[in-house]
Design an enzyme around this catalytic site. Structure first.
Site: not given
Ligand code: NAD
Length: 359
Positions: A225, A124, A249
């Protein structure tokens, strides 16, 4: 003591939910002098600028802000005003408590964790190279030369910088947060088995910081994950989650969903000496001015703000008032009713009134 705090009402539903929040905060008796400034679409309409100079000036001076959601108009030189504010003030820690309140529609009744997301770098950071651009072609050539790997010529490239400096300060933040709020465990969440030099560095740094807190705070590691699966299966197993920007996020929204959705999810963006408190949700423009949406996320962001300014007693009273109003289930907005079309649902203002009455 009077606290001077910057107030950014925001766009869309922002003014309604921030009004509800400031009324509830003031009803605790804490003395606050709000310094109101505008940013986003409403600022552009009034001043021609999306991020007028006085916004950052005011936050830098007061050190604390309560902010409604804002809309970044397209083509105004900012990809996102929110990101611009975070970068300009170096608000590197995004804090999102995820807690179940009785009466909220949720799959889980015993979720109580806090997400600490690094928010200054990672994918980001906004370092991107467009497919086909001359600099992208030259970058691809350089990367192929150094990595000895092929990249398709029609690729776009996004850069993922993760530094030791930023990893260390966010890990320190997470452990200090755990100590301050009597938490027991910090879990670092990465994909360090694949991205060894970025996530790997984040994890290695977190391990080093964890050693300083050994015996006081438990440290665990997880792959992102696997964490997604574990959170859905047994969120109660987690306490403080420490994540780089992108995973933070995604996992934040997953957790907001687990605990009952955007209407009740508060947040904070914190830097070395500045903190901006805001709900996780956006400006929901279709509900603008309808006195319909849930003010809880913004009010709970106000609770976080009260704790930050060391008004713990007021914070506790306000959180309890919110808890009781939600648990009773009468004076609540449509999203907290078993059926969203329930005619007994109240408006944003009326739910705030009920919380103030409870106080
Ligand atoms: P959003 O969060 O505004 O709305 C998505 C949906 O969630 C809404 O339609 C509504 O159904 C529900 N919702 C949101 N807040 C609610 C509340 N308080 N009570 C009840 N239901 C609620 O997300 P979006 O539609 O993706 O974004 C709209 C705008 O907000 C965009 O311009 C976006 O950039 C901006 N945004 C700003 C921030 C911020 O300022 N921090 C954060 C996210 C999005």
């Amino acid at each position: 003591m009077v606290h001077k705090i910057t107030l950014i009402p925001g766009d869309g539903i922002g003014p309604e939910v921030t009004k509800a929040a400031t009324r509830c905060i003031e009803a605790t008796g804490v003395k606050i002098e709000w310094e109101e400034v505008i940013a986003g679409l409403s600022a552009q309409e009034k001043t021609g600028e999306v991020l007028p100079e006085n916004v950052l000036k005011s936050i830098k001076k007061n050190k604390v802000a309560l902010k409604g959601p804002i809309i970044t108009p397209i083509g105004e030189g900012f990809r996102s005003v929110n990101v611009a504010i975070r970068h300009a003030l170096d608000l590197y820690a995004c804090v999102r408590p995820v807690k179940y309140y009785e009466g909220v529609k949720s799959h889980y009744k015993d979720i109580d964790l806090v997400i600490i997301r690094e928010s200054s770098e990672d994918l980001y950071a906004g370092i991107e190279f467009e497919e086909g651009a001359p600099e992208t072609k030259s970058l691809i050539a350089q990367i192929e030369k150094y990595s000895k790997k092929k990249i398709r010529p029609d690729s776009g490239i996004s850069i993922k910088p993760i530094s030791k400096y930023a990893s260390e300060r966010i890990a320190e933040f997470a452990f200090e947060y755990a100590i301050k709020f009597n938490r027991k465990k910090v879990t670092a969440v990465t994909k360090a088995n694949i991205m060894k030099f970025t996530d790997g560095l984040f994890l290695k740094t977190a391990r080093q910081v964890a050693k300083k807190y050994a015996g006081r705070i438990i440290f665990e590691e997880a792959l992102v994950d696997n964490m997604a699966m574990q959170l859905v299966q047994k969120p109660r197993n987690f306490d403080v989650l420490l994540l780089p920007n992108l995973y933070g996020d995604i996992i934040s929204d997953l957790c907001a969903g687990l605990a009952g959705g955007l209407g009740v999810a508060p947040g904070a963006n914190i830097g070395r000496d500045i903190a901006v408190f805001e709900a996780v949700h956006g400006s929901a423009p279709k509900y603008k001015g309808l006195n319909k949406v849930n003010p809880t996320a913004m009010i709970l962001s106000g609770v976080l703000m009260l704790r930050h300014i060391k008004e713990d007693r007021a914070a506790e009273r306000l959180e309890n008032a919110v808890r009781q109003v939600i648990a009773t289930g009468e004076a609540v907005t449509y999203d907290l009713k078993p059926n969203p079309n329930d005619p007994t649902a109240v408006g944003t203002k009326e739910m705030a009134d009920a919380i103030i009455h409870q106080l």
